[in-house]
Design a protein around this motif. Structure first.
Motif, mmCIF file in Angstrom:
data_model
loop_
_atom_site.group_PDB
_atom_site.id
_atom_site.type_symbol
_atom_site.label_atom_id
_atom_site.label_comp_id
_atom_site.label_asym_id
_atom_site.label_seq_id
_atom_site.Cartn_x
_atom_site.Cartn_y
_atom_site.Cartn_z
ATOM 1 N N TRP A 59 32.359 101.981 -52.401
ATOM 2 C CA TRP A 59 33.690 102.295 -51.869
ATOM 3 C C TRP A 59 34.352 103.513 -52.516
ATOM 4 N N PRO A 60 34.232 103.725 -53.832
ATOM 5 C CA PRO A 60 34.799 104.963 -54.388
ATOM 6 C C PRO A 60 34.202 106.219 -53.756
ATOM 7 N N GLY A 63 35.740 106.690 -50.310
ATOM 8 C CA GLY A 63 37.090 107.239 -50.408
ATOM 9 C C GLY A 63 37.088 108.733 -50.696
ATOM 10 N N ILE A 66 35.841 110.746 -47.629
ATOM 11 C CA ILE A 66 36.838 110.888 -46.561
ATOM 12 C C ILE A 66 37.740 112.084 -46.834
ATOM 13 N N VAL A 67 38.188 112.201 -48.079
ATOM 14 C CA VAL A 67 39.041 113.337 -48.464
ATOM 15 C C VAL A 67 38.290 114.653 -48.282
ATOM 16 N N LEU A 177 32.141 104.766 -43.205
ATOM 17 C CA LEU A 177 32.685 106.070 -43.544
ATOM 18 C C LEU A 177 33.213 106.778 -42.299
ATOM 19 N N LEU A 180 36.493 105.111 -40.894
ATOM 20 C CA LEU A 180 37.690 105.424 -41.664
ATOM 21 C C LEU A 180 38.000 106.921 -41.659
ATOM 22 N N ASP A 181 36.969 107.729 -41.576
ATOM 23 C CA ASP A 181 37.126 109.177 -41.579
ATOM 24 C C ASP A 181 37.748 109.690 -40.276
#
Length: 280
Positions: A59-60, A63, A66-67, A177, A180-181
Motif C-alpha cells: 500500500w505505501p 500511494g 498514485i502521486v 492502483l 485509485l489513480d
C-alpha cells in the motif's frame, strides 16, 4: 531476457505510443487525459472483485505511485503543449531507463549483466538521438517539461517494481492502483473545467475511452513483466515505444523523418534485440 516477456513488453510499448498519440492530437489535453484516467479507473473497478486484495506492504507503494502518476500526467500535458510528439517522447522515454538503471543498480543492488547494461545504454542513446534540436518546432520549455516527465516515469517505474513484488499478485496491485489513480485528475478537471469537460466528452469520449482501455492493458503488461524481470530491462524495452511514436508521428501527424532518425531507431532496436540475447 525471456522471449515471452520481451514480446509482451514490446506490445505494451506499442500501446503506450498509441495512447500518447491520442493525447497529442485531441483538443484540450487535460480533459482528454482525465477521460483516459477515469475510464481506466472505471474499468479497473469491475476487475476488483476478481483479484486479491493487495498486501499491507504494497500500500505505501500504491500511494506513492498514485502521486507520481498524476504528476506525470500533468508534466506530459505541459510537454505536449510546447512540443511535438517526436520531440517530447524521445526525451522523456530516453532518459527514463538511464535513471531507472542508476537507481536499480546503485541503490537497490539489482544484478544485471554487462551485456544487458550495454543493451540498455544502446536503447537510451538511440531514443535520445531521435531528438532534432535544429527543428523549427524545437522549444526549450518542451525540453524541460519532457525531462521532468522522464524523471517521473523513472520514479514511478521503480516504485511500481518494488510494490508489485510485495503485492499478493501483479493483478491486485495493477487494478487497485489504476482504480485509485483514476480519480484525482478527474476531480480536478471536473472542478475547474466543468463546462469544457462536458463539451469535449460529447465529441471525444470514444478516443478517450479507447485510450483508457489501451493504457490499462499496457500497464497491466508492464506490471506483470516487472514481477518477473529486472526493472532495468523492462524499463528500457518499454521505452522503445518511442520508435512506435515516431512512426505514428511521421505517418499520421506529418512530422519529419530523416536519415539521423532512421539510424537512431536502428540503434534502439539493436539494443532491444541484444536484451533478448544477453540480458539475463
Amino acid at each position: 531476457m525471456d522471449i515471452t516477456v520481451f514480446l509482451m513488453v514490446l506490445g505494451a510499448a506499442l500501446l503506450h505510443a498509441v495512447w500518447n498519440a491520442i493525447v497529442k492530437i485531441q483538443g484540450d489535453r487535460l480533459v482528454i487525459m482525465a477521460i483516459i484516467s477515469g475510464s481506466g479507473g472505471l474499468l479497473s473497478l469491475f476487475a476488483l472483485p476478481f483479484v486479491a486484495f493487495p498486501t499491507i506492504e504494497s500500500w505505501p507503494y500504491i500511494g506513492v505511485s498514485i502521486v507520481l502518476h498524476n504528476a506525470y500526467y500533468l508534466a506530459l500535458i505541459v510537454s505536449y503543449r510546447f512540443g511535438d510528439l517526436s520531440l517530447v517522447y524521445p526525451i522523456a522515454r530516453g532518459i527514463s531507463p538511464l535513471v531507472v538503471t542508476l537507481i536499480a543498480v546503485l541503490l537497490l543492488g539489482e544484478q544485471i549483466t554487462s551485456g544487458g547494461l550495454f543493451a540498455v545504454a544502446l536503447i537510451s542513446i538511440g531514443l535520445i538521438a531521435l531528438v532534432d534540436a535544429r527543428a523549427q518546432s524545437f522549444d526549450w520549455r518542451a525540453v524541460v517539461a519532457a525531462v521532468a516527465t522522464g524523471l517521473l516515469i523513472a520514479f514511478y517505474t521503480v516504485t511500481d517494481a518494488l510494490g508489485v513484488r510485495v503485492a499478493a499478485d501483479p493483478n491486485s496491485y495493477t487494478f487497485w492502483l489504476f482504480f485509485l489513480d483514476g480519480f484525482p485528475l478527474v476531480l480536478v478537471v471536473a472542478f475547474y473545467k466543468r463546462k469544457e469537460t462536458l463539451r469535449i466528452m460529447r465529441t471525444n469520449w470514444v478516443p478517450g475511452i479507447l485510450a483508457g482501455v489501451v493504457s490499462l492493458f499496457a500497464i497491466w503488461i508492464i506490471m506483470w513483466a516487472l514481477s518477473l524481470a529486472p526493472m532495468t530491462y523492462v524499463s528500457a524495452l518499454r521505452e522503445t515505444s518511442t520508435v512506435f511514436a515516431i512512426a505514428i508521428g511521421v505517418m499520421f501527424l506529418k512530422e519529419p523523418l530523416n536519415l539521423r532518425r532512421v539510424v537512431a531507431v536502428a540503434c534502439a532496436m539493436a539494443g532491444s534485440v541484444l536484451l533478448v540475447l544477453v540480458g539475463k
